[in-house]
Design a protein around this motif. Structure first.
Motif, mmCIF file in Angstrom:
data_model
loop_
_atom_site.group_PDB
_atom_site.id
_atom_site.type_symbol
_atom_site.label_atom_id
_atom_site.label_comp_id
_atom_site.label_asym_id
_atom_site.label_seq_id
_atom_site.Cartn_x
_atom_site.Cartn_y
_atom_site.Cartn_z
ATOM 1 N N ASP A 1 0.821 -1.206 0.000
ATOM 2 C CA ASP A 1 0.000 0.000 0.000
ATOM 3 C C ASP A 1 0.857 1.259 0.000
ATOM 4 O O ASP A 1 0.383 2.333 0.306
ATOM 5 C CB ASP A 1 -0.857 -0.045 1.289
ATOM 6 N N LYS A 2 2.154 1.106 -0.311
ATOM 7 C CA LYS A 2 3.092 2.217 -0.118
ATOM 8 C C LYS A 2 2.904 3.324 -1.163
ATOM 9 O O LYS A 2 2.666 3.057 -2.332
ATOM 10 C CB LYS A 2 4.529 1.697 -0.174
ATOM 11 N N THR A 3 3.003 4.549 -0.683
ATOM 12 C CA THR A 3 2.889 5.705 -1.575
ATOM 13 C C THR A 3 4.234 6.425 -1.603
ATOM 14 O O THR A 3 4.771 6.768 -0.545
ATOM 15 C CB THR A 3 1.810 6.683 -1.044
ATOM 16 N N ILE A 4 4.774 6.591 -2.792
ATOM 17 C CA ILE A 4 6.047 7.314 -2.920
ATOM 18 C C ILE A 4 5.814 8.507 -3.846
ATOM 19 O O ILE A 4 5.262 8.355 -4.936
ATOM 20 C CB ILE A 4 7.155 6.403 -3.504
ATOM 21 N N ILE A 5 6.191 9.688 -3.359
ATOM 22 C CA ILE A 5 6.090 10.879 -4.213
ATOM 23 C C ILE A 5 7.511 11.370 -4.466
ATOM 24 O O ILE A 5 8.275 11.588 -3.525
ATOM 25 C CB ILE A 5 5.264 12.002 -3.536
ATOM 26 N N ILE A 6 7.846 11.495 -5.729
ATOM 27 C CA ILE A 6 9.193 11.964 -6.075
ATOM 28 C C ILE A 6 9.076 13.260 -6.874
ATOM 29 O O ILE A 6 8.462 13.281 -7.937
ATOM 30 C CB ILE A 6 9.957 10.916 -6.913
ATOM 31 N N ALA A 7 9.655 14.309 -6.310
ATOM 32 C CA ALA A 7 9.707 15.581 -7.050
ATOM 33 C C ALA A 7 11.060 15.655 -7.726
ATOM 34 O O ALA A 7 12.082 15.473 -7.063
ATOM 35 C CB ALA A 7 9.535 16.753 -6.099
ATOM 36 N N SER A 8 11.076 15.846 -9.026
ATOM 37 C CA SER A 8 12.361 15.874 -9.718
ATOM 38 C C SER A 8 12.257 16.592 -11.050
ATOM 39 O O SER A 8 11.191 16.663 -11.655
ATOM 40 C CB SER A 8 12.845 14.441 -9.939
ATOM 41 N N HIS A 9 13.434 17.095 -11.469
ATOM 42 C CA HIS A 9 13.521 17.667 -12.813
ATOM 43 C C HIS A 9 14.089 16.623 -13.773
ATOM 44 O O HIS A 9 14.195 16.878 -14.957
ATOM 45 C CB HIS A 9 14.415 18.909 -12.798
ATOM 46 N N ASN A 10 14.475 15.475 -13.222
ATOM 47 C CA ASN A 10 15.006 14.392 -14.044
ATOM 48 C C ASN A 10 13.825 13.586 -14.600
ATOM 49 O O ASN A 10 13.416 12.556 -14.063
ATOM 50 C CB ASN A 10 15.923 13.515 -13.178
ATOM 51 N N ILE A 11 13.272 14.081 -15.683
ATOM 52 C CA ILE A 11 12.015 13.546 -16.209
ATOM 53 C C ILE A 11 12.169 12.109 -16.719
ATOM 54 O O ILE A 11 11.289 11.261 -16.493
ATOM 55 C CB ILE A 11 11.491 14.455 -17.357
ATOM 56 N N ASN A 12 13.302 11.825 -17.367
ATOM 57 C CA ASN A 12 13.492 10.478 -17.911
ATOM 58 C C ASN A 12 13.467 9.436 -16.797
ATOM 59 O O ASN A 12 12.848 8.385 -16.932
ATOM 60 C CB ASN A 12 14.810 10.392 -18.684
ATOM 61 N N THR A 13 14.145 9.743 -15.685
ATOM 62 C CA THR A 13 14.157 8.808 -14.553
ATOM 63 C C THR A 13 12.759 8.687 -13.964
ATOM 64 O O THR A 13 12.306 7.578 -13.656
ATOM 65 C CB THR A 13 15.155 9.290 -13.473
ATOM 66 N N LEU A 14 12.096 9.809 -13.843
ATOM 67 C CA LEU A 14 10.722 9.773 -13.299
ATOM 68 C C LEU A 14 9.820 8.921 -14.177
ATOM 69 O O LEU A 14 8.998 8.145 -13.692
ATOM 70 C CB LEU A 14 10.147 11.191 -13.249
ATOM 71 N N ASP A 15 10.007 9.070 -15.497
ATOM 72 C CA ASP A 15 9.179 8.325 -16.448
ATOM 73 C C ASP A 15 9.336 6.819 -16.252
ATOM 74 O O ASP A 15 8.391 6.052 -16.420
ATOM 75 C CB ASP A 15 9.565 8.738 -17.872
ATOM 76 N N GLN A 16 10.574 6.434 -15.880
ATOM 77 C CA GLN A 16 10.821 4.994 -15.690
ATOM 78 C C GLN A 16 10.281 4.490 -14.356
ATOM 79 O O GLN A 16 10.069 3.300 -14.174
ATOM 80 C CB GLN A 16 12.326 4.725 -15.754
ATOM 81 N N LEU A 17 10.060 5.416 -13.405
ATOM 82 C CA LEU A 17 9.653 4.991 -12.058
ATOM 83 C C LEU A 17 8.155 5.162 -11.768
ATOM 84 O O LEU A 17 7.518 4.281 -11.174
ATOM 85 C CB LEU A 17 10.415 5.809 -11.007
ATOM 86 N N ALA A 18 7.632 6.274 -12.208
ATOM 87 C CA ALA A 18 6.313 6.670 -11.687
ATOM 88 C C ALA A 18 5.132 5.971 -12.372
ATOM 89 O O ALA A 18 5.184 5.634 -13.549
ATOM 90 C CB ALA A 18 6.165 8.174 -11.809
#
Lengths: 388, 294
Positions: B173-190
């Motif tokens: 049930d874990k919620t992770i919020i990542i604020a980043s300007h590294n969009i490519n990495t975010l795209d792979q994670l979120a």
């Protein structure tokens, strides 16, 4: 929660507490070994004389800890002075006000513990030296009167108790001041202003009135009013002076502490007692206020901002009171006028430092203008008084 | 579930978060926005570091600043404070005083990142510090993990390790919020993305293009064609650029765009090209800006 918090606080305080304790113990040793408890002989062209000294000044065991009462609040509110630290501390799973209160209590306990160890250590060495001198056959006498001096242990304990109360009072007053700011520099400036104000109090404002009114009111009335004003005047030196009065009793030079001897004809005792009570009352009020106040949101941590305008007013009044006290020097118009200019410039620059820039807000200009105006009026009253 | 309702927070006269309403469900949410969009402020509000001026933030059933809510949240700031004299064990001891920390996971991550155990943290490089912070934040057993600018100063190898570990956390049930300007990495994670614009909700969606259906073309026209020419064909042009004879443009997806353009204008080359995540976000932000401007 308490256990977790204590564990955290012990770790937080231990290095600083050990450094402060070492310093205080070192000071206590130096102070205790400097007291004269021996008969000494000295010569001059007229002959050789014997002199006995018996100084037992508890004040020396109290002053270092009193200074710490000005330093510790910066530790207690350290999370306010850094955004990075605030991020970590404010998110911990506790109510931020409760967390702050734990820090307040821990700070006080550490401070009083350091004071107690320093005081008891220093007082024990000094007392041991005194009794050792007596056992060695040296009867300690007053230097000039030659009256034997004895040590009153009960009053050493009383001075200790009084020290505890005074240090706690100053700690809470300073915590209250520091709770109003977000940077160390602001804390130092505001603390200086408040303590200048507490030292000088309303005296200069009262003088402003008497300078003008003196020729028109009979001196008896002036004297009475002055007494009341002085009684309200809460100056730290009066509280500190109480230790020297206790010291007199410790050494048998006085039968009772003068400050408590309100039955005497000397109104100064009453003034000092009221001053002392007001000092302690202020500490109690500040203590209550810092404990009940909700801890603020930390967005201004470490930044110049988010301060209440009241801190600007206190700062201005503090500087103004100091200025007025200094303007009075010598009652000479020329000197006072030059001083006024210097002090107004100082006032302006302190305001600039406090606001971190020359661009002052309208409120600051109003405060600055009002203070400058009052200082000018004060100068005029000095001139009027000089004319009379 | 994090429920944010009409949340506002100002710093003096600046509104960092402006009447924001959003629900953040379990999974990994990528928080995107321009500098000063309110990303870090929002994370600080959720973690109870800041107190709201208006509105409300609920972590499950508890208001964000309460002890109950804070027990389940850990916020990793962009530049966390660690006392200069702290070792990695001190960091572990500090956090385990207040949170339930998985010791095995912490030291396992320290080993994986090959951080020198005998050094003081103050001697670490920026990247090493970042690895340490990530290690402790992943080892703390909380339901909500908030990471601000988590991938700054990391080399590709380390970044890969960290992505792997964050993905491992994306369970139950874990919620992770990542604020980043590294969009490519975010795209792979979120699993989902939220764009903030001037403290407000700009856009949200499950893919980096927020389901806007944008398509990009690279065309060589035989004649001069302008943005208004394409708009006259009924196309919603987001951006159009001409470099030499090649025209690149992004439009909202529509049926048979190629045929529509070719019917009116002669072309030498006409091809659809992929929109990279970085570009998709830029386009999204341009669209939001245009909308706000209107």
């Amino acid at each position: 929660m308490v256990k977790a918090f204590l564990k955290y606080q012990i770790k937080q305080w231990l290095p600083a507490a050990l450094i402060f304790l070492s310093a205080i113990l070192g000071f206590s040793i130096i102070a205790a070994t400097q007291f004269n408890v021996y008969d000494t002989y000295y010569s001059n062209p007229y002959g050789t004389y014997m002199s006995s000294h018996a100084d037992f000044m508890t004040l020396f065991f109290v002053i270092p800890s009193l200074i710490l009462a000005f330093v510790f609040p910066f530790f207690v509110y350290s999370h306010r002075f850094s955004r990075k630290k605030n991020d970590i501390i404010a998110q911990l799973p506790y109510n931020r006000s409760v967390f702050r209160n734990y820090k307040l209590v821990t700070g006080l306990v550490v401070l009083l513990l350091i004071f107690s160890l320093g005081y008891l250590f220093g007082a024990s060495i000094a007392a041991a030296r005194f009794y050792a001198a007596e056992l060695g056959g040296n009867v300690i006498r007053e230097e000039w009167t030659r009256v034997p001096v004895s040590l009153n242990g009960g009053y050493i304990a009383l001075a200790y108790g009084f020290g505890l109360v005074l240090i706690a009072a100053d700690y809470f007053i300073n915590c209250f001041i520091i709770s109003k700011v977000n940077t160390i520099l602001d804390g130092i400036i505001l603390m200086a202003a408040v303590w200048f104000l507490l030292f000088i109090n309303i005296k200069p404002f009262y003088n402003m009135f008497t300078n003008v009114a003196y020729p028109f009111i009979d001196s008896q009335t002036i004297r009475k009013v002055t007494m009341i004003i002085e009684a309200i005047d809460f100056s730290m030196y009066r509280s500190v002076a109480t230790f020297t009065e206790i010291d007199k009793v410790i050494l048998g030079r006085a039968e009772t502490i003068a400050i408590l001897d309100i039955s005497s004809e000397n109104p100064a005792s009453i003034i000092r007692l009221i001053s002392l009570i007001s000092h302690i009352s202020l500490g109690i009020c500040a203590g209550i206020l810092v404990f009940v106040k909700e801890e603020i949101s930390g967005e201004f941590a470490g930044k110049n901002g988010g301060r209440h305008i009241s801190t600007n007013i206190v700062l201005a009044v503090g500087i103004m009171a100091t200025s007025m006290m200094l303007i009075q020097v010598g009652y000479q118009i020329a000197i006072a006028s030059i001083l006024l200019l210097i002090l107004l410039s100082t006032h302006f620059f302190v305001t600039v430092i406090y606001n971190r820039g020359f661009k002052l807000k309208l409120a600051d200009w109003i405060i600055f203008g009002s203070c400058g105006g009052l200082e000018l009026i004060y100068l005029i009253t000095i001139f009027i008084a000089a004319l009379h | 579930m994090i429920k944010i309702k009409a949340a506002s927070k100002s710093f003096g006269e600046t509104k960092a978060v402006n009447s924001l309403t959003i629900d953040i469900p379990a999974g990994i949410t990528g928080l995107i926005g321009h500098n000063g969009a309110g990303k870090s402020t929002l994370l600080r509000l959720i973690s109870g570091v800041y107190i709201l001026d208006e509105g409300s933030i609920y972590i499950d059933e508890n208001e964000a600043t309460t002890q109950e809510a804070k027990k389940n949240v850990f916020f990793l700031p962009d530049d966390p404070y660690i006392p200069a004299h702290y070792s990695m064990k001190d960091v572990y001891d500090f956090y385990s005083t207040f949170y339930d920390v998985d010791s095995e996971r912490y030291w396992g991550l320290i080993d994986k990142f090959a951080l020198p155990k005998n050094q003081k943290v103050t001697n670490f490089s920026k990247g090493m510090k970042r690895q340490l912070y990530i290690a402790i934040s992943l080892a703390i057993k909380v339901k909500y993990l908030l990471i601000d600018e988590g991938f700054d100063g990391l080399d590709p190898l380390v970044l890969n390790d960290i992505k792997e570990e964050i993905l491992k956390e994306n369970k139950d049930d874990k919620t992770i919020i990542i604020a980043s300007h590294n969009i490519n990495t975010l795209d792979q994670l979120a699993d989902r993305f939220v764009i903030l614009y001037q403290g407000k909700l700009g856009q949200q969606g499950e893919s980096i293009d927020m389901g806007q259906g944008l398509v990009k073309y690279q065309v060589i026209f035989k004649t001069e064609v302008t943005q208004s020419d394409l708009e006259a064909l009924g196309l919603e042009v987001i951006v159009m650029k001409k470099i030499g004879s090649v025209t690149n443009f992004v439009v909202k997806e529509k049926e048979d765009i190629e045929a529509l353009i070719k019917e009116k204008y002669e072309t030498l080359i006409f091809e659809q090209i992929t929109i990279e995540p970085d570009e998709a976000v830029v386009l999204e932000m341009m669209m939001i800006k245009n909308k706000e401007g209107k």
